[in-house]
Design an enzyme around this catalytic site. Structure first.
Site, PDB file in Angstrom:
ATOM      1  N   ASN A 120     -33.706  22.361 -15.201  1.00 29.00           N
ATOM      2  CA  ASN A 120     -34.099  22.184 -13.954  1.00 29.00           C
ATOM      3  C   ASN A 120     -34.806  23.693 -13.268  1.00 29.00           C
ATOM      4  O   ASN A 120     -35.821  23.855 -13.540  1.00 29.00           O
ATOM      5  CB  ASN A 120     -33.064  21.694 -12.746  1.00 29.00           C
ATOM      6  CG  ASN A 120     -33.670  21.944 -11.508  1.00 29.00           C
ATOM      7  OD1 ASN A 120     -34.770  21.925 -11.074  1.00 29.00           O
ATOM      8  ND2 ASN A 120     -32.969  21.156 -10.608  1.00 29.00           N
ATOM      9  N   ASP A 121     -33.635  24.623 -13.189  1.00 27.87           N
ATOM     10  CA  ASP A 121     -34.420  25.770 -12.581  1.00 27.87           C
ATOM     11  C   ASP A 121     -35.124  26.605 -13.403  1.00 27.87           C
ATOM     12  O   ASP A 121     -36.167  27.256 -13.305  1.00 27.87           O
ATOM     13  CB  ASP A 121     -33.166  26.670 -12.032  1.00 27.87           C
ATOM     14  CG  ASP A 121     -32.252  26.001 -11.001  1.00 27.87           C
ATOM     15  OD1 ASP A 121     -33.059  25.270  -9.999  1.00 27.87           O
ATOM     16  OD2 ASP A 121     -31.006  26.132 -10.855  1.00 27.87           O
ATOM     17  N   VAL A 122     -34.979  26.349 -14.742  1.00 36.27           N
ATOM     18  CA  VAL A 122     -35.740  27.221 -15.709  1.00 36.27           C
ATOM     19  C   VAL A 122     -37.320  26.685 -15.982  1.00 36.27           C
ATOM     20  O   VAL A 122     -37.830  27.238 -16.798  1.00 36.27           O
ATOM     21  CB  VAL A 122     -34.930  27.324 -17.217  1.00 36.27           C
ATOM     22  CG1 VAL A 122     -33.691  27.605 -17.105  1.00 36.27           C
ATOM     23  CG2 VAL A 122     -34.725  25.898 -17.921  1.00 36.27           C
TER      24      VAL A 122
END
Lengths: 96, 495
Positions: B421-423
């Site tokens: 997700n965040d990456v």
């Protein structure tokens, strides 16, 4: 020279050496490197063995030594075995 | 080391000196083997042999230690044997049984054991100094050698206890977080004054180490230092969220090495000092790599508490995400010529690595080129994704890191994000208000089509919605990672 000074010199040089060795490790190997170096930090087993051995049997210090031997052996054996298990799986295209 | 010096005054001085020299040289040999082992561990082709070399070094060190204590009471040796059997049994069984998805927990547990062992060594050796029996001129006498202990040895005793203790409880908390314990949540636990409390406890324990130097016989001081260290470990790690665990585990790894090194200062043993320092340094390097991969300072990781409801900032992306069915997605995948798979923690949770490999084989059988993009902090420990994919027999040449893969997304037809997700959040590139702004990300949005396999639209770990999901070229495939990937394989095979 005072043993402490000698030890400190060894310590600082060993840190420099450690930084030098590890700097270029590929990210593929981060986990095995960690568990492998973790097994190495089980070297404290040497201290554990020395602390468990005393002519005065059975002092509290010796008992702590025995406990330390258990934990350190776990660290050493578990670390090496699990690292070997992981590295066994790292295969390139050629080795298949 | 005074204890040894007294031993060494036994019968013939010259013979004892020779024994000490041999010991020193053997420990040096062990240290060199560790160095070589670590060096070989940093290349895939030599890594396995490197691990063996380092294990050989350990064997040499242990053999040398037995040589040092030989001639002692057989009762101690029997007890030592029993202790080693217990440790070996437990270590081997766990190491052979742990699934690859459980590796972060395993590493945390090993770190903790190394830490507590160093604490016990320091405290045990300290207590042994109270009444060391020794033969002096043929007469056995109980000697209090603590009075001869220098400030350096006492300081090292305090530090080994402090670092070893906080490594132990810190690792246990990390273990609980990684194992999904009911009692310790994955999200950071923070309360008012936490940082102040940590600082007070830290300064307090250092001050107590100073008290020990002034009052070598005040054993209760060491007991208090131990307790403070154990509390410190909990406080330090409980405030850190699950996605920051790669940094924490690397740091605890470093601590366990430093603790061993400090125990080496206590025992005046160069093998412990050198080896502990090597491990301490390698852990620090890894910590640094992990922090850089998140564009955050170590302080921010340790005390930032990123990952709770508190994190936020920046207005969330707007628009509507498009859901894709398995059928539609597989048609696009079938038409692709190159696919880049982006695995994340979601793949680990769903244990989808084997399904992913089968899916990739399905694509390759259609002469579609498959690569994997691995972000350094994907998962819960450094190299987490690499280990899982290696378990599934994915050749490591197909795994590309951030710098290698990012220029390739533009040429890719499909980027398939599996539980990451965040990456992958493009906001990290341009949204200065975003908590993850500046973090190097995988440029998946530059691929022609992006598919994201995700359970639901819940925001990711950093508590922010991923603007990738609202892009025109992004399609969401909702469901469990393993099930979706297997379904995609089946659908492709049916065509």
């Amino acid at each position: 020279m005072d043993p402490f000074v000698i030890n400190l010199v060894i310590f600082v040089l060993a840190i420099a050496l450690g930084v030098e060795v590890i700097t270029k490790v590929p990210s593929t190997l981060h986990t095995p490197l960690m568990s492998g170096s973790n097994a190495i930090s089980g070297i404290t087993i040497v201290g554990a063995l020395l602390a468990s051995f005393s002519e005065t049997f059975f002092a509290i210090g010796v008992f702590l030594g025995f406990l330390a031997v258990i934990f350190a052996t776990f660290n050493v054996v578990g670390g090496y075995v699990v690292t070997n298990r992981m590295l066994e799986m790292f295969k390139g295209k050629d080795s298949k | 080391m005074i204890l040894q010096t007294i031993h060494a005054t036994q019968p013939t001085l010259t013979l004892a000196m020779q024994k000490a020299d041999w010991l020193g040289l053997t420990y040096l040999l062990a240290a060199v083997l560790f160095y070589l082992g670590l060096k070989m561990l940093s290349k895939v082709s030599t890594a396995r042999r490197g691990n063996m070399v380092s294990a050989l070094g350990m064997l040499v060190a242990i053999a040398a230690t037995f040589f040092q204590i030989s001639g002692g009471q057989w009762v101690s040796l029997v007890w030592i044997g029993i202790a080693m059997l217990i440790g070996t049994g437990a270590g081997a069984v766990l190491a052979l049984r742990v699934p690859m998805t459980g590796m972060p927990e395993m590493v945390a547990l090993l770190n903790g054991c190394g830490g507590i062992a160093s604490l016990l060594v320091a405290c045990g050796d300290y207590l042994n100094k109270f009444n060391a029996e020794s033969q002096i001129n043929g007469v056995v006498a109980s000697v209090d050698i603590l009075q001869y202990a220098g400030w350096d040895v006492l300081l090292a005793t305090g530090l080994a206890t402090l670092i070893g203790g906080l490594t132990f409880t810190g690792s246990l908390v990390a273990y609980a977080k990684l194992a999904g314990s009911k009692f310790i949540p994955d999200a950071p636990v923070q309360f008012a004054g936490q940082k102040v409390l940590i600082a007070v406890l830290l300064i307090g324990s250092l001050a107590l180490a100073g008290v020990l130097i002034a009052q070598p016989h005040a054993w209760y001081v060491l007991v208090i230092v131990s307790l403070l260290a154990l509390i410190l470990g909990i406080l330090l790690v409980i405030g850190i969220g699950g996605a920051d665990m790669p940094v924490v585990i690397a740091l605890l790894n470093s601590y366990s090495g430093i603790a061993a090194s400090m125990a080496g200062f206590v025992l005046n043993n160069s093998a412990l000092i050198i080896t502990g320092a090597l491990v301490g340094a390698s852990g620090l390097i890894l910590t640094n790599i992990m922090c850089k991969a998140m564009n955050r300072s170590l302080m921010n990781v340790l005390f930032g508490g990123v990952g709770g409801a508190v994190a936020g900032g920046g207005k969330g992306p707007e628009g509507e995400a498009r859901a894709f069915s398995i059928e539609d997605a597989s048609i696009i995948l079938d038409a692709a010529r190159s696919v880049i798979i982006v695995p994340g923690y979601g793949m680990a949770v769903a244990q989808a690595q084997h399904a992913v490999k089968e899916f990739a084989q399905q694509l390759e059988s259609r002469s579609i080129e498959v690569k994997y993009a691995i972000h350094p902090v994907a998962g819960r420990m450094p190299g987490h994704m690499n280990v899982l994919l290696a378990e599934a027999d994915v050749p490591y040449e197909q795994l590309l890191d951030l710098e290698q893969v990012n220029p390739q997304f533009e040429q890719a037809d499909v980027a398939l994000v599996i539980g990451a997700n965040d990456v992958t959040n493009p906001a990290a590139r341009h949204d200065t208000a975003s908590p993850i702004y500046g973090m190097p990300i995988l440029d998946v949005d530059k691929a022609r089509t992006v598919f994201v396999i995700k359970r639901s639209m819940n925001p990711g770990f950093a508590g922010i919605q991923n603007e990738l999901y609202f892009k025109e070229n992004t399609g969401m495939i909702f469901g469990d990672a393993k099930k979706v990937v297997s379904d995609l394989s089946t659908e492709l095979a049916a065509n």
